[in-house]
Write a protein that holds these residues in place. Structure first.
Motif, PDB file in Angstrom:
ATOM      1  N   ALA A 336       0.811  -1.223   0.000  1.00  0.00           N
ATOM      2  CA  ALA A 336       0.000   0.000   0.000  1.00  0.00           C
ATOM      3  C   ALA A 336       0.843   1.271   0.000  1.00  0.00           C
ATOM      4  O   ALA A 336       0.317   2.360  -0.243  1.00  0.00           O
ATOM      5  N   ALA A 337       2.130   1.148   0.262  1.00  0.00           N
ATOM      6  CA  ALA A 337       2.968   2.330   0.445  1.00  0.00           C
ATOM      7  C   ALA A 337       3.212   3.098  -0.847  1.00  0.00           C
ATOM      8  O   ALA A 337       3.477   4.301  -0.811  1.00  0.00           O
ATOM      9  N   ASN A 338       3.126   2.424  -2.000  1.00  0.00           N
ATOM     10  CA  ASN A 338       3.394   3.083  -3.280  1.00  0.00           C
ATOM     11  C   ASN A 338       2.164   3.026  -4.175  1.00  0.00           C
ATOM     12  O   ASN A 338       1.477   2.005  -4.231  1.00  0.00           O
ATOM     13  N   PRO A 339       1.858   4.114  -4.893  1.00  0.00           N
ATOM     14  CA  PRO A 339       0.658   4.151  -5.728  1.00  0.00           C
ATOM     15  C   PRO A 339       0.741   3.160  -6.885  1.00  0.00           C
ATOM     16  O   PRO A 339       1.778   3.010  -7.528  1.00  0.00           O
ATOM     17  N   LYS A 340      -0.358   2.483  -7.131  1.00  0.00           N
ATOM     18  CA  LYS A 340      -0.450   1.535  -8.233  1.00  0.00           C
ATOM     19  C   LYS A 340      -1.918   1.257  -8.489  1.00  0.00           C
ATOM     20  O   LYS A 340      -2.773   1.488  -7.621  1.00  0.00           O
ATOM     21  N   ARG A 341      -2.217   0.749  -9.663  1.00  0.00           N
ATOM     22  CA  ARG A 341      -3.569   0.318  -9.990  1.00  0.00           C
ATOM     23  C   ARG A 341      -3.656  -1.185  -9.784  1.00  0.00           C
ATOM     24  O   ARG A 341      -2.795  -1.939 -10.224  1.00  0.00           O
ATOM     25  N   THR A 342      -4.717  -1.640  -9.102  1.00  0.00           N
ATOM     26  CA  THR A 342      -4.823  -3.044  -8.729  1.00  0.00           C
ATOM     27  C   THR A 342      -6.180  -3.609  -9.111  1.00  0.00           C
ATOM     28  O   THR A 342      -7.217  -2.974  -8.886  1.00  0.00           O
ATOM     29  N   LEU A 343      -6.162  -4.803  -9.681  1.00  0.00           N
ATOM     30  CA  LEU A 343      -7.379  -5.560  -9.961  1.00  0.00           C
ATOM     31  C   LEU A 343      -7.320  -6.886  -9.215  1.00  0.00           C
ATOM     32  O   LEU A 343      -6.302  -7.568  -9.216  1.00  0.00           O
ATOM     33  N   VAL A 344      -8.429  -7.258  -8.582  1.00  0.00           N
ATOM     34  CA  VAL A 344      -8.575  -8.579  -7.982  1.00  0.00           C
ATOM     35  C   VAL A 344      -9.772  -9.259  -8.640  1.00  0.00           C
ATOM     36  O   VAL A 344     -10.887  -8.741  -8.595  1.00  0.00           O
ATOM     37  N   VAL A 345      -9.534 -10.417  -9.253  1.00  0.00           N
ATOM     38  CA  VAL A 345     -10.612 -11.242  -9.794  1.00  0.00           C
ATOM     39  C   VAL A 345     -10.720 -12.483  -8.912  1.00  0.00           C
ATOM     40  O   VAL A 345      -9.708 -13.143  -8.655  1.00  0.00           O
ATOM     41  N   TYR A 346     -11.911 -12.769  -8.438  1.00  0.00           N
ATOM     42  CA  TYR A 346     -12.066 -13.954  -7.596  1.00  0.00           C
ATOM     43  C   TYR A 346     -13.401 -14.622  -7.886  1.00  0.00           C
ATOM     44  O   TYR A 346     -14.223 -14.106  -8.657  1.00  0.00           O
ATOM     45  N   ALA A 347     -13.610 -15.801  -7.281  1.00  0.00           N
ATOM     46  CA  ALA A 347     -14.778 -16.613  -7.627  1.00  0.00           C
ATOM     47  C   ALA A 347     -15.413 -17.193  -6.359  1.00  0.00           C
ATOM     48  O   ALA A 347     -14.708 -17.808  -5.555  1.00  0.00           O
ATOM     49  N   PRO A 348     -16.711 -17.029  -6.176  1.00  0.00           N
ATOM     50  CA  PRO A 348     -17.364 -17.501  -4.950  1.00  0.00           C
ATOM     51  C   PRO A 348     -17.453 -19.016  -4.837  1.00  0.00           C
ATOM     52  O   PRO A 348     -17.681 -19.538  -3.748  1.00  0.00           O
ATOM     53  N   TYR A 349     -17.264 -19.739  -5.948  1.00  0.00           N
ATOM     54  CA  TYR A 349     -17.342 -21.202  -5.907  1.00  0.00           C
ATOM     55  C   TYR A 349     -15.959 -21.841  -6.018  1.00  0.00           C
ATOM     56  O   TYR A 349     -15.817 -22.989  -6.439  1.00  0.00           O
ATOM     57  N   ASP A 350     -14.961 -21.074  -5.611  1.00  0.00           N
ATOM     58  CA  ASP A 350     -13.569 -21.515  -5.681  1.00  0.00           C
ATOM     59  C   ASP A 350     -13.288 -22.518  -4.561  1.00  0.00           C
ATOM     60  O   ASP A 350     -13.501 -22.211  -3.378  1.00  0.00           O
ATOM     61  N   LEU A 351     -12.793 -23.690  -4.906  1.00  0.00           N
ATOM     62  CA  LEU A 351     -12.427 -24.701  -3.923  1.00  0.00           C
ATOM     63  C   LEU A 351     -10.911 -24.823  -3.772  1.00  0.00           C
ATOM     64  O   LEU A 351     -10.423 -25.715  -3.076  1.00  0.00           O
ATOM     65  N   THR A 352     -10.172 -23.907  -4.395  1.00  0.00           N
ATOM     66  CA  THR A 352      -8.715 -23.869  -4.258  1.00  0.00           C
ATOM     67  C   THR A 352      -8.282 -22.647  -3.463  1.00  0.00           C
ATOM     68  O   THR A 352      -7.542 -22.763  -2.480  1.00  0.00           O
ATOM     69  N   PHE A 353      -8.739 -21.459  -3.861  1.00  0.00           N
ATOM     70  CA  PHE A 353      -8.603 -20.246  -3.053  1.00  0.00           C
ATOM     71  C   PHE A 353     -10.013 -19.956  -2.526  1.00  0.00           C
ATOM     72  O   PHE A 353     -10.795 -19.271  -3.181  1.00  0.00           O
ATOM     73  N   ILE A 354     -10.336 -20.517  -1.385  1.00  0.00           N
ATOM     74  CA  ILE A 354     -11.730 -20.456  -0.929  1.00  0.00           C
ATOM     75  C   ILE A 354     -12.178 -19.009  -0.737  1.00  0.00           C
ATOM     76  O   ILE A 354     -11.376 -18.116  -0.479  1.00  0.00           O
ATOM     77  N   HIS A 355     -13.485 -18.829  -0.879  1.00  0.00           N
ATOM     78  CA  HIS A 355     -14.087 -17.497  -0.953  1.00  0.00           C
ATOM     79  C   HIS A 355     -13.675 -16.590   0.200  1.00  0.00           C
ATOM     80  O   HIS A 355     -13.342 -15.423  -0.001  1.00  0.00           O
ATOM     81  N   GLU A 356     -13.657 -17.115   1.412  1.00  0.00           N
ATOM     82  CA  GLU A 356     -13.365 -16.269   2.568  1.00  0.00           C
ATOM     83  C   GLU A 356     -11.953 -15.693   2.505  1.00  0.00           C
ATOM     84  O   GLU A 356     -11.706 -14.571   2.982  1.00  0.00           O
ATOM     85  N   LEU A 357     -11.021 -16.420   1.917  1.00  0.00           N
ATOM     86  CA  LEU A 357      -9.649 -15.928   1.826  1.00  0.00           C
ATOM     87  C   LEU A 357      -9.524 -14.828   0.779  1.00  0.00           C
ATOM     88  O   LEU A 357      -8.749 -13.880   0.945  1.00  0.00           O
TER      89      LEU A 357
END
Length: 435
Positions: A336-357
């Protein structure tokens, strides 16, 4: 009712995709202090041998030390042997399904008879040696945008600082792309031609122990994430150092604005690289999580590693603590210390990176006032690569990279802005509980 049926169907599809490969190998727990010998691993091993602490205590202490002083771990000396090699693309499959092996044979046949064109690859010696000869030669397929501007586009930018009538050329822009764990060598290559249309060059970087860098004894890229804790941490360091070395090379070629796109494990590596290196200004994370150990413990695709840890008597809390050094959460403040543009794409039915994480990533971005956009795919982790979700995902990633670099090219006054309120119009989340 429909939502429950859809979720049941999606979870079943996701499970089928994560269980179709039968060449995952459960290996016994190894602490791997030798892979971290230059960063306190040797002292930790001696303390364990002397009975001063348990191996778990030593590994947790080592992780805490790295997280406190990350630059002492992730900094490096720029390689001096950068070179472009013209090579035939190969598949390097990570599964033994008949259709995959047939595709590999076809690649080899085309190369042998001259039907397959040689393509440019950036090659250099990794500044973070692993001890595996194949792995220590970095491999990145190079997609150079023609003239540094999109085909057919003659965009003239105004220099608002001096003379509004004075024009300047578009800055040279590039993305570094890191695919998912166990990706073959053609995965994510589609982003090369796609981003080239925007005037953005691309280095599609092979992660440690992947495709051309995979040791001969492996069918899969198991050494990148395994029950050998030290090697897993060292692989992350190598990936971060390789990304930053690619930035060095791009700058030497005149590139002024550089970003990184990572998928799954690649997103972890990309995040830490961006936290350590302020030169990465456009950051896209295709599936993201806060804690590396929690992914290993809860994910379907790492169930064989979970089994190794559980058989050794470890708990989820133990695994989180002994993999803190490779967890994005440990470097949120630096990110967060340096300015940048960030995108996060995630999936609610993910069983590898589970939704809560994944949602935890967004909560922490809000807490640290990171300028980001969130997009949700109505699928899971593996189903992201299936129709129609792969096209939706491609649109999210492509449009973000295009718009972010356009803003960067227009100048610092429009490049970045403070993060709006959590539920702002730019936030495109789907069925999310942030509490």
């Amino acid at each position: 009712m429909f939502a429950k049926l859809y979720a049941k169907w999606m979870f079943a599809w996701e499970t089928a995709l994560t269980t179709r490969d039968e060449n995952r190998v459960e290996r016994p727990l190894e602490w791997g202090f030798d892979f971290l010998a230059g960063f306190g691993g040797d002292e930790a091993a001696r303390a364990v041998a002397a009975g001063e602490m348990t191996a778990l205590e030593a590994m947790v202490g080592l992780n805490e030390r790295i997280a406190r002083e990350p630059h002492s771990f992730f900094d490096y000396v720029t390689p001096t042997d950068f070179r472009i090699e013209m090579r035939h693309p190969q598949l390097y499959p990570t599964n033994v399904r008949p259709e995959t092996l047939e595709l590999e044979r076809e690649y080899k046949r085309q190369a042998e008879v001259g039907e397959l064109r040689r393509e440019p690859f950036l090659r250099f010696t990794s500044a973070s040696a692993s001890g595996y000869a194949e792995n220590d030669v970095v491999n990145a397929r190079w997609y150079e945008a023609e003239g540094g501007a999109a085909a057919g586009e003659k965009q003239v930018l105004r220099d608002t600082q001096d003379d509004k009538s004075k024009s300047k050329r578009k800055p040279k822009q590039a993305m570094i792309v890191m695919p998912q764990w166990n990706a073959d060598a053609i995965s994510h290559n589609v982003f090369g031609p796609l981003f080239n249309k925007f005037g953005v060059s691309v280095l599609r970087l092979s992660k440690p122990y992947h495709d051309a860098r995979r040791p001969a004894e492996l069918e899969r890229s198991d050494y990148a994430v395994s029950a050998n804790v030290g090697r897993t941490i060292a692989a992350c360091r190598q990936a971060v150092v390789d990304i930053r070395s690619c930035v060095d090379w791009l700058e030497a070629q005149g590139y002024e604005q550089i970003g990184v796109l990572g998928t799954s494990l690649g997103s972890c590596y990309a995040f830490i690289a961006a936290a350590m290196d302020a030169r990465l200004k456009v950051c896209a994370y295709n599936h993201a999580s806060t804690w590396f150990g929690d992914v290993v413990w809860t994910g379907q695709s790492t169930r064989h590693i979970h089994a190794s840890f559980e058989h050794a008597g470890l708990t989820r809390d133990d695994v989180r603590k002994m993999l803190v050094a490779v967890s994005p959460m440990a470097y949120m403040e630096q990110y967060a210390a340096n300015p940048k543009r960030t995108l996060v794409v995630y999936a609610p039915y993910d069983l590898t990176f589970i939704h809560e994480l994944s949602v935890d990533v967004l909560k922490n971005f809000d807490r640290h006032k990171v300028d980001y956009v969130a997009k949700v795919l109505p699928c899971g982790h593996y189903t992201t690569g299936e129709t129609p979700f792969k096209y939706i995902d491609g649109w999210y990633l492509g449009s973000f990279v295009w718009s972010s670099f356009r803003r960067l090219a227009e100048g610092p006054s429009t490049a970045f802005g403070a993060k709006a309120a959590p539920n702002s119009a730019q936030d495109d989340r789907f069925v999310v509980d942030r509490k």
